[in-house]
Design a protein around this motif. Sequence first.
Motif, short mmCIF file in Angstrom:
data_model
loop_
_atom_site.label_atom_id
_atom_site.label_comp_id
_atom_site.label_asym_id
_atom_site.label_seq_id
_atom_site.Cartn_x
_atom_site.Cartn_y
_atom_site.Cartn_z
N SER A 78 -4.81 8.98 1.90
CA SER A 78 -5.65 9.29 0.73
C SER A 78 -5.82 8.07 -0.15
O SER A 78 -6.91 7.81 -0.68
CB SER A 78 -5.03 10.42 -0.08
N PHE A 79 -4.75 7.32 -0.32
CA PHE A 79 -4.81 6.10 -1.13
C PHE A 79 -5.79 5.10 -0.52
O PHE A 79 -6.65 4.56 -1.22
CB PHE A 79 -3.41 5.48 -1.23
N LEU A 80 -5.68 4.87 0.78
CA LEU A 80 -6.57 3.91 1.44
C LEU A 80 -8.02 4.37 1.42
O LEU A 80 -8.94 3.56 1.28
CB LEU A 80 -6.10 3.65 2.87
N ARG A 81 -8.25 5.69 1.53
CA ARG A 81 -9.63 6.21 1.41
C ARG A 81 -10.17 5.97 0.02
O ARG A 81 -11.35 5.61 -0.15
CB ARG A 81 -9.67 7.70 1.74
N ALA A 82 -9.34 6.19 -1.02
CA ALA A 82 -9.77 5.96 -2.40
C ALA A 82 -10.07 4.48 -2.63
O ALA A 82 -11.01 4.14 -3.34
CB ALA A 82 -8.71 6.46 -3.37
N VAL A 83 -9.29 3.60 -2.02
CA VAL A 83 -9.55 2.16 -2.13
C VAL A 83 -10.88 1.83 -1.45
O VAL A 83 -11.72 1.13 -2.02
CB VAL A 83 -8.39 1.34 -1.52
N ASP A 84 -11.09 2.35 -0.24
CA ASP A 84 -12.35 2.09 0.48
C ASP A 84 -13.56 2.64 -0.26
O ASP A 84 -14.64 2.05 -0.22
CB ASP A 84 -12.30 2.69 1.89
N ALA A 85 -13.38 3.78 -0.96
CA ALA A 85 -14.48 4.40 -1.70
C ALA A 85 -14.73 3.71 -3.05
O ALA A 85 -15.70 4.02 -3.73
CB ALA A 85 -14.19 5.87 -1.94
N ALA B 286 0.81 -1.21 0.00
CA ALA B 286 0.00 0.00 0.00
C ALA B 286 0.85 1.27 0.00
O ALA B 286 0.55 2.23 -0.73
CB ALA B 286 -0.95 0.00 1.19
N LYS B 287 1.91 1.30 0.79
CA LYS B 287 2.73 2.51 0.88
C LYS B 287 3.37 2.84 -0.47
O LYS B 287 3.38 3.99 -0.91
CB LYS B 287 3.79 2.33 1.95
N ILE B 288 3.89 1.82 -1.15
CA ILE B 288 4.51 2.02 -2.45
C ILE B 288 3.45 2.34 -3.50
O ILE B 288 3.66 3.19 -4.38
CB ILE B 288 5.33 0.78 -2.86
N ALA B 289 2.30 1.69 -3.42
CA ALA B 289 1.22 1.96 -4.37
C ALA B 289 0.72 3.40 -4.23
O ALA B 289 0.44 4.07 -5.22
CB ALA B 289 0.07 0.98 -4.14
N ALA B 290 0.62 3.88 -3.00
CA ALA B 290 0.21 5.27 -2.77
C ALA B 290 1.22 6.23 -3.38
O ALA B 290 0.87 7.19 -4.05
CB ALA B 290 0.05 5.53 -1.28
N TYR B 291 2.50 5.95 -3.17
CA TYR B 291 3.56 6.78 -3.74
C TYR B 291 3.49 6.76 -5.27
O TYR B 291 3.61 7.79 -5.92
CB TYR B 291 4.93 6.29 -3.25
N TYR B 292 3.25 5.59 -5.84
CA TYR B 292 3.15 5.45 -7.28
C TYR B 292 2.00 6.29 -7.84
O TYR B 292 2.10 6.86 -8.92
CB TYR B 292 2.95 3.97 -7.63
N CYS B 293 0.90 6.38 -7.08
CA CYS B 293 -0.27 7.15 -7.50
C CYS B 293 -0.14 8.64 -7.17
O CYS B 293 -1.02 9.42 -7.52
CB CYS B 293 -1.53 6.60 -6.84
N GLY B 294 0.93 9.01 -6.46
CA GLY B 294 1.11 10.41 -6.09
C GLY B 294 0.20 10.84 -4.96
O GLY B 294 -0.22 12.00 -4.91
#
Length: 61
Positions: free
Chosen positions: A16-23, A3-11
Motif C-alpha cells: 500500500s505504501f509503494l502504491r501511494a508513492v507511485d500514485a 520503505a518497509k520502516i516508512a510503511a510501518y510508520y505510516c500504518g
Amino acid sequence: MKAKIAAYYCGMSLNSFLRAVDAGELPKGQKATGGRFWLRDDLEQAMLDRDTVTPDFSTPI
C-alpha cells in the motif's frame, strides 16, 4: 528510513505504501547510496496534507 520502516510508520502495508508513492500521494523519497530513503518530516507533512474521506452514512446499504 527504508520503505518497509516508512510503511510501518505510516500504518500501511509495504504494498500500500509503494502504491501511494507511485500514485504521488506520498513523497518519492531520497535516492542515496544503499537505495531509497524517506524522511520522517516529509512523510508527516504528506499525511497531514492528504484529503480525508468522510463516509456518508445517510444512505442505506
